[in-house]
Design an enzyme around this catalytic site. Structure first.
Site, PDB file in Angstrom:
ATOM      1  N   LYS A  14      31.655  27.244  41.153  1.00  0.00           N
ATOM      2  CA  LYS A  14      32.466  27.675  42.375  1.00  0.00           C
ATOM      3  C   LYS A  14      31.290  28.977  42.739  1.00  0.00           C
ATOM      4  CE  LYS A  14      34.171  31.225  40.775  1.00  0.00           C
ATOM      5  NZ  LYS A  14      33.421  32.585  40.618  1.00  0.00           N
ATOM      6  N   SER A 106      37.360  27.488  34.812  1.00  0.00           N
ATOM      7  CA  SER A 106      38.559  27.565  34.930  1.00  0.00           C
ATOM      8  C   SER A 106      38.408  25.667  35.949  1.00  0.00           C
ATOM      9  CB  SER A 106      38.387  28.380  36.526  1.00  0.00           C
ATOM     10  OG  SER A 106      39.141  30.057  35.656  1.00  0.00           O
ATOM     11  N   ALA A 107      36.929  25.478  36.075  1.00  0.00           N
ATOM     12  CA  ALA A 107      36.770  24.487  36.907  1.00  0.00           C
ATOM     13  C   ALA A 107      37.296  23.214  35.783  1.00  0.00           C
ATOM     14  CB  ALA A 107      35.198  24.643  37.428  1.00  0.00           C
ATOM     15  N   ASP A 139      41.426  32.185  38.272  1.00  0.00           N
ATOM     16  CA  ASP A 139      39.862  31.010  39.686  1.00  0.00           C
ATOM     17  C   ASP A 139      41.179  29.589  38.974  1.00  0.00           C
ATOM     18  OD1 ASP A 139      39.525  32.831  40.367  1.00  0.00           O
ATOM     19  OD2 ASP A 139      37.666  32.884  39.600  1.00  0.00           O
TER      20      ASP A 139
END
Length: 296
Positions: A14, A106-107, A139
């Site tokens: 992101k 976080s991904a 996130d």
């Protein structure tokens, strides 16, 4: 989904089109945040399959300030929340650099939660899944449904989702050996906090699909703290702003990666070649993406 089946999922990175940090914090110690994020086609490749014991393995090995236990914790918390006894082996092939403000840990955690929710017959946006994501990290919830989104709270409460940007070319550039520690950047921000601007104009542009409006309203009030800690982060950002064909550029998240919205894929590819060959920086040419094709 049959639980004997092996799953594969792509975890996109992101960038923050708008990141507005406030000085106040919640009970968890997280700052209040206005965050507008979009997913990009730079992926970690993840596989999930049944196993005698739950495990999470990374290749190559984790480096920098990534959270190596975030995905493991996500799996265990979701299993408890849904009352599922299945154990799984998760393997993550890493392509998103850690410490870049690209959401690498976080991904991975959010994408694994999304895949496991599907595997265990639950909507990824079920409140139980969302609460697990929020417990894992600020996130993570974005990656349960990685589409252009405006999040509040600690950047973990969805305020508004937007239509896909439709494949906007983006150049990512990051100086090598300059990974940022999110904790250290926030501590530096707290030494001289600055009230953030409003995300409204950017959100209006996103809703309208107005790329010029998006480019004209990029914002990140955490970036100055990152630059004070590591001034070299500013070199790619300043260089990107001078390149022909760049509509706008800025540092993403807490750094150390900068991104440029480009007029064409050719511009993004030219910038990446120059960043690598002339400066020795890490660089990738990518596009904005949606969810299609991420599950197998």
């Amino acid at each position: 989904m049959p639980r004997s089946r092996r799953q594969t999922v792509q975890a996109p990175c992101k960038v923050n089109l708008h990141l507005g940090i406030y000085s106040e914090k919640d009970a968890r110690g997280y700052h209040r945040v206005d965050s507008v994020m979009v997913p990009l086609a730079l992926y970690d490749a993840i596989s999930i399959e049944p196993a005698p014991e739950t495990s999470v393995l990374f290749g190559p090995a984790l480096d920098g300030p990534a959270r190596p236990n975030a995905t493991q914790r996500a799996v265990e918390l979701l299993s408890d929340a849904l009352g599922v006894e299945e154990r799984v082996a998760v393997r993550i092939e890493r392509h998103i650099p850690s410490g870049g403000g690209l959401g690498s840990s976080s991904a991975d955690a959010g994408s694994v939660l999304r895949a496991l929710a599907e595997r265990w017959g639950t909507d990824a946006l079920d409140q139980r899944v969302i609460e697990v994501a929020r417990r894992v990290g600020a996130d993570v919830a974005f990656f349960l449904n990685p589409v252009p989104s405006f999040l509040r709270g600690a950047g973990d409460v969805l305020e508004r989702a937007f239509p896909s940007l439709g494949g906007v070319p983006v150049a990512l550039v990051m100086p090598k050996g300059c990974a940022s520690s999110t904790r250290e950047v926030y501590e530096e921000f707290d030494r001289a906090p600055a009230a953030p601007g409003s995300p409204d104009a950017l959100c209006d542009a996103l809703a309208a699909g107005d790329l010029a409006g998006i480019a004209g309203n990029l914002y990140n009030n955490l970036a100055p703290a990152a630059l004070r800690l590591r001034p070299s982060i500013g070199e790619p950002a300043a260089w990107l702003a001078r390149q022909p064909g760049v509509a706008a550029s800025q540092v993403t998240g807490s750094g150390s990666c900068s991104f440029a919205i480009c007029e064409s894929a050719g511009v993004a590819e030219r910038i990446v070649r120059a960043a690598k060959n002339e400066h020795g920086w890490w660089a990738k040419a990518v596009f904005t993406v949606g969810l299609d094709g991420q599950f197998c």
